[in-house]
Design a protein around this motif. Sequence first.
Motif, PDB file in Angstrom:
ATOM      1  N   SER A  93      -6.670  -0.805   3.885  1.00 32.54           N
ATOM      2  CA  SER A  93      -7.267   0.225   3.027  1.00 32.54           C
ATOM      3  C   SER A  93      -6.233   1.162   2.449  1.00 32.54           C
ATOM      4  O   SER A  93      -6.496   1.854   1.465  1.00 32.54           O
ATOM      5  N   SER A  94      -5.050   1.195   3.028  1.00 34.35           N
ATOM      6  CA  SER A  94      -4.000   2.098   2.529  1.00 34.35           C
ATOM      7  C   SER A  94      -2.992   1.406   1.629  1.00 34.35           C
ATOM      8  O   SER A  94      -2.139   2.063   1.029  1.00 34.35           O
ATOM      9  N   ALA A  95      -3.045   0.066   1.526  1.00 32.48           N
ATOM     10  CA  ALA A  95      -2.053  -0.663   0.735  1.00 32.48           C
ATOM     11  C   ALA A  95      -2.086  -0.214  -0.724  1.00 32.48           C
ATOM     12  O   ALA A  95      -3.162  -0.093  -1.325  1.00 32.48           O
ATOM     13  N   GLY A  96      -0.908   0.025  -1.288  1.00 32.08           N
ATOM     14  CA  GLY A  96      -0.843   0.502  -2.662  1.00 32.08           C
ATOM     15  C   GLY A  96       0.142  -0.287  -3.496  1.00 32.08           C
ATOM     16  O   GLY A  96       0.628  -1.349  -3.097  1.00 32.08           O
ATOM     17  N   VAL A  97       0.450   0.242  -4.679  1.00 33.05           N
ATOM     18  CA  VAL A  97       1.366  -0.384  -5.625  1.00 33.05           C
ATOM     19  C   VAL A  97       2.378   0.664  -6.046  1.00 33.05           C
ATOM     20  O   VAL A  97       2.016   1.800  -6.390  1.00 33.05           O
ATOM     21  N   SER A  98       3.651   0.290  -6.064  1.00 28.42           N
ATOM     22  CA  SER A  98       4.698   1.229  -6.477  1.00 28.42           C
ATOM     23  C   SER A  98       5.695   0.530  -7.377  1.00 28.42           C
ATOM     24  O   SER A  98       5.845  -0.694  -7.335  1.00 28.42           O
ATOM     25  N   GLY A  99       6.375   1.327  -8.195  1.00 26.55           N
ATOM     26  CA  GLY A  99       7.398   0.799  -9.073  1.00 26.55           C
ATOM     27  C   GLY A  99       6.961   0.759 -10.523  1.00 26.55           C
ATOM     28  O   GLY A  99       5.812   1.092 -10.857  1.00 26.55           O
TER      29      GLY A  99
ATOM     30  N   LEU B 109      -9.832  -4.257  -5.919  1.00 29.33           N
ATOM     31  CA  LEU B 109      -9.322  -3.989  -4.581  1.00 29.33           C
ATOM     32  C   LEU B 109      -9.340  -2.495  -4.280  1.00 29.33           C
ATOM     33  O   LEU B 109      -9.024  -1.672  -5.153  1.00 29.33           O
ATOM     34  N   PRO B 110      -9.645  -2.122  -3.058  1.00 21.15           N
ATOM     35  CA  PRO B 110      -9.595  -0.699  -2.670  1.00 21.15           C
ATOM     36  C   PRO B 110      -8.169  -0.271  -2.356  1.00 21.15           C
ATOM     37  O   PRO B 110      -7.798  -0.021  -1.193  1.00 21.15           O
ATOM     38  N   LEU B 111      -7.323  -0.192  -3.387  1.00 25.68           N
ATOM     39  CA  LEU B 111      -5.908   0.111  -3.194  1.00 25.68           C
ATOM     40  C   LEU B 111      -5.703   1.596  -2.898  1.00 25.68           C
ATOM     41  O   LEU B 111      -6.352   2.458  -3.480  1.00 25.68           O
TER      42      LEU B 111
ATOM     43  N   PRO C  56       2.406   1.515   1.498  1.00 24.47           N
ATOM     44  CA  PRO C  56       3.204   0.332   1.154  1.00 24.47           C
ATOM     45  C   PRO C  56       2.333  -0.903   1.038  1.00 24.47           C
ATOM     46  O   PRO C  56       1.337  -1.054   1.745  1.00 24.47           O
ATOM     47  N   GLY C  57       2.692  -1.785   0.133  1.00 20.07           N
ATOM     48  CA  GLY C  57       1.930  -3.013  -0.065  1.00 20.07           C
ATOM     49  C   GLY C  57       2.588  -3.870  -1.121  1.00 20.07           C
ATOM     50  O   GLY C  57       3.287  -4.830  -0.811  1.00 20.07           O
TER      51      GLY C  57
END
Length: 536
Positions: A22-28, A41-43, A47-48
Amino acid sequence: MHDLLPPPRVARPEPGEFVFSSSAGVSGPFADAVRLALAVLPLGDGPGITVAEKDELGPEAYELTITPERIEILAGDRAGAFYAAQTLRQLLPDDAFRAAALPGVRWAVPCGRVEDSPAHPWRGTHLDVARHFFPKREVLRMIDLMAVHKLNRLHLHLVDDQGWRVESRRHPRLHEIASHRLETVVSHKGEPQEFDGTPHGGFYTLADLSEIAAYARARCVTVVPELDVPGHAAALLAAYPELSARPGAEHAVWTRWGISPDILSPLQPTVAFLAGVIEEWIDALGPTPYFHLGGDECVLDDWAANPEIVAYQRELGLAGPGDLHAHFLLQLADVLSAHGSRAVVWDEAFVSGALRPDSIVMAWRGEGVARRAAEAGYDVVMTPVLPTYFDYSEVEGPDEPLAIAGPLPLSAVASFRPVPAEWSAEAAERVLGTQFQLWSERIPDARTLDYRAWPRGCALAQVAWSGQAADVEERLPRHLRRLDALGVEYRPLDGPRPWQKGGTGRRRHRANDFVTEDVMRHLDELTLAADSTRPS
């Protein structure tokens, strides 16, 4: 990783899986593109997925690495990151293609590595909204479906004899008069003429056009508007008859199909009028790298019979109406160039050999005219009637609904190669790609549109991305479940569902609709006629 569509150049599975918490996200960089593709997705913010730019990859290319601990995307540009995320979406459960997350779904993807890039930069869908109007919501939905299949050019046929589909503040009669017709023909070839008695119409406001273009750009799709001139002009002339090549003639928005003899005057007032329309459209669309001018199926008899037009032709030192046709389109192409757009034309406009050098030729009459255009130095988009006209029925059979012609089977689309093997390297380099056409004479609504477009569009998407024949039979069973989740009413591989059949009413199958041989004979005749008039 064996049922991705289109299949990537490299797909190497590894043991294990990455599970989205549930905590996975997107960075960059380009994180917005990845989030857009994976919106279900429940982003979170943890980190993910990490995204990084890698210039060496080139446009639309990406590398995707999945381990149990993280997902890494290296992309040549924003489109590459978006397509990497679309690949991730296909690796997820089919419910990733729904509009909202369902409870109890385990969001996980198998580990592995994918390396991919497209063979062709032009991978398109042509949508005719002139013959039958499709509301904005359907255009946006088509863009979503294109994004799923890594298609990137939406060619909107906005103008024809049967309707004008864009608001004009400079020339308001275009949307007030030309955007609707009194009724629509429902009889077919060989039948007594019959009309439905029901008005049909609609148009996009300039704000709608801006919204469509912005929505498309976010999904890495470029809108290619088509202002089809100087023929196919009945609707325009119904609103502004003073632009007719036949002074004093009465014009009306056409209620039937076919090629209208109505044609615009090629004189300077017409060019100025259309230049203003072009400016309105580009102002609304924003950056418009490609703009289609049509130029097809023009009946030039009225030009040859009009003394003022003949005098203008001679003043320009042109030999005949055909050269004047080329000159007319050349002036509009110059207008486009001043706005940063390249002109696109149907292949009839290539015959005179007087296009701007940067023009793009859409070769609908087959490989022969496409090859001549490429060898003459023009970029080409391969749009042959067979196998890219998806308004044609997929098969011949009594259960099929009415189509304008056919059959055009899925297998023919899957075996299509945009660049014929026998072409020279120089000519092959001129092929930008391909697209499928959805002419809407016999596509009156969105459900019929789905039935005609898919799954043949899946095959064309694979052909356009890979540049090779498609092995869609292996991939479609899984991919059709994704389309089910998207709510696409495609034609099943084993034939129409009961409610998709033509029945016994107006949408019934007629054997004489299926005239593939006649179509090919007609195309051969057109090509021979073009060869006989083309300068040596």
